[in-house]
Design an enzyme around this catalytic site. Structure first.
Site, PDB file in Angstrom:
ATOM      1  N   CYS A  80     115.085  78.188  75.413  1.00  9.92           N
ATOM      2  CA  CYS A  80     114.972  77.122  76.432  1.00  9.92           C
ATOM      3  C   CYS A  80     116.332  76.993  77.099  1.00  9.92           C
ATOM      4  O   CYS A  80     117.014  75.978  76.965  1.00  9.92           O
ATOM      5  CB  CYS A  80     114.537  75.811  75.792  1.00  9.92           C
ATOM      6  SG  CYS A  80     113.071  75.948  74.746  1.00  9.92           S
ATOM      7  N   ASP A 129     116.607  74.996  71.948  1.00 11.99           N
ATOM      8  CA  ASP A 129     117.086  73.682  72.391  1.00 11.99           C
ATOM      9  C   ASP A 129     115.943  73.085  73.195  1.00 11.99           C
ATOM     10  O   ASP A 129     115.895  73.187  74.414  1.00 11.99           O
ATOM     11  CB  ASP A 129     118.357  73.845  73.218  1.00 11.99           C
ATOM     12  CG  ASP A 129     118.932  72.514  73.666  1.00 11.99           C
ATOM     13  OD1 ASP A 129     118.529  71.472  73.113  1.00 11.99           O
ATOM     14  OD2 ASP A 129     119.763  72.520  74.589  1.00 11.99           O
ATOM     15  N   CYS A 166     117.981  66.889  71.899  1.00 13.32           N
ATOM     16  CA  CYS A 166     118.896  65.776  72.205  1.00 13.32           C
ATOM     17  C   CYS A 166     118.116  64.475  72.063  1.00 13.32           C
ATOM     18  O   CYS A 166     118.002  63.690  73.001  1.00 13.32           O
ATOM     19  CB  CYS A 166     119.519  65.935  73.575  1.00 13.32           C
ATOM     20  SG  CYS A 166     118.348  66.219  74.917  1.00 13.32           S
TER      21      CYS A 166
END
Length: 394
Positions: A210, A282, A335
């Site tokens: 990603c 990610d 995140c």
């Protein structure tokens, strides 16, 4: 612009940002830039003051307000000088009326409060909206940390990343010759640590599944001393298209970009299936770890969107597992500070792919969260990230 006119401009912008959050439109920064592009009469001080008002109102309102005026009135209830500007002056906001809607103050939307990782308690919530620092990653293909520090005397080393330098707020990094030469990249310290967690080495085949615009791809290439092969893939053509200028500036030549079809990723990656030394995922996520930078994303997230993201993360992890060679490494990162995207996702994946062995992470900072580690703004001073790593049996 008069002070009252600045308040009215902030209200108009908040209306646009609220509608964009509701409909999936442009980000707040983009909308602010567009707004002032057509209002040349606004000087730099006006633009700065309006932007500050907008973001103060956004940070204060965890729940998405119905109107920009409600968001600004909520802020004004805590600021006598601001409420005084609601006086009906020309180009300013109309006077406040009794019973008018006022946005409540909160950090976290109510429906999300119980979905955070247990490590992120009420005491940590305020830090989720503090101003994020400006961190640079030194590109070891072009410079040494000490050399860059000598040219940036205002910088200090980041506490956790050996390649990071922290600069004061307002530093124009992308105007500096070091940035133009590729010696540094703007990258949060947390992201720097995630790239190090992959432990990519010279000569490896690495997949950044990603990759987006390539921030972590660049960091991986530097760790590999620009020797080997990186396949940087993404399903977003626009984001992927922004990578090439960054690669050229950084002096990276080992990256091959691939555009993926959502839910059919393995078709475009068939030639490297079962061959990758390292796969970094990610994954797209709620972004709860980056509210410091994009506080309006709280207004975009819904239970339905979160459910779709969790399902997508699980799918991408399965794709990544198919790409690993025997003895290969898989690193999963989001995140996010939510349990279902972090340790919960990792736990379910570990059960689904029981042949993979969970590995300890040799990164600084963070706290153990299930089989991975969690970095948070309050505890680590970084953006919020969950990261976990697995090894394929030989």
């Amino acid at each position: 612009m008069t002070p009252a006119a600045r308040v009215q401009a902030a209200i108009e912008l908040l209306d646009e940002i609220i509608e964009a959050a509701r409909s999936g439109g442009a980000a707040a920064d983009t909308l602010i830039a567009r707004y002032f592009k057509t209002r040349r009469y606004a000087g730099s001080k006006d633009r700065r003051a309006v932007r500050e008002l907008v973001y103060r109102a956004i940070r204060r309102s965890g729940e998405r307000p119905a109107l920009g005026r409600a968001a600004m009135l909520g802020l004004a209830q805590e600021d006598e000088a601001l409420i005084a500007l609601f006086d009906g002056a020309p180009h300013g906001p109309a006077p406040f009326e009794a019973g008018e809607a006022i946005a409540d103050a909160s950090v976290v939307p109510a429906w999300l409060r119980d979905r955070f990782d247990p490590l992120v308690d009420e005491a940590e919530f305020p830090a989720l909206l503090e101003r994020a620092p400006l961190d640079l990653r030194v590109n070891r293909l072009k410079a040494f940390v000490d050399e860059v520090r000598a040219e940036l005397p205002e910088s200090v080393p980041t506490p956790l990343s050996p390649l990071g330098l922290r600069l004061p707020e307002g530093f124009a990094a992308e105007d500096h010759p070091l940035w133009h030469s590729g010696a540094v990249e703007v990258q949060d310290e947390g992201s720097q640590l995630l790239s190090q967690a992959a432990a990519a080495k010279r000569g490896m085949l690495v997949v950044d599944l990603c990759a987006g615009a390539g921030g972590k791809t660049l960091a991986l290439a530097a760790e590999m001393a620009n020797e080997g092969r990186i396949v940087a893939s993404d399903a977003d053509r626009s984001r992927l298209s922004r990578m090439q200028p960054r690669l050229e500036r950084a002096g990276v030549t080992i990256v091959e970009q691939r555009l993926l079809n959502p839910m059919r990723e393995l078709e475009a990656l068939a030639d490297i299936r079962g061959k990758a030394d390292v796969v970094l995922v990610d994954a797209p996520c709620s972004g709860t770890g980056t509210w410091r930078r994009n506080p309006e994303t709280r207004w975009r997230l819904t239970p339905e969107r979160l459910s779709r993201l969790v399902n997508l993360q699980a799918h991408l992890l399965d794709v990544a597992a198919e790409l690993m060679k025997p003895g290969g490494t898989l690193v999963y990162a989001v995140c996010s500070l939510l349990a279902e995207e972090g340790f919960g996702q990792a736990e379910v994946f570990g059960r689904r792919r029981s042949a993979l062995v969970s590995e300890a992470l040799d990164i600084s900072g963070g706290r153990a969260s299930g089989s991975g580690r969690l970095l948070t703004p309050a505890h680590d001073g970084t953006d919020g990230f969950f990261v976990a790593r697995w090894k394929a049996s030989c």
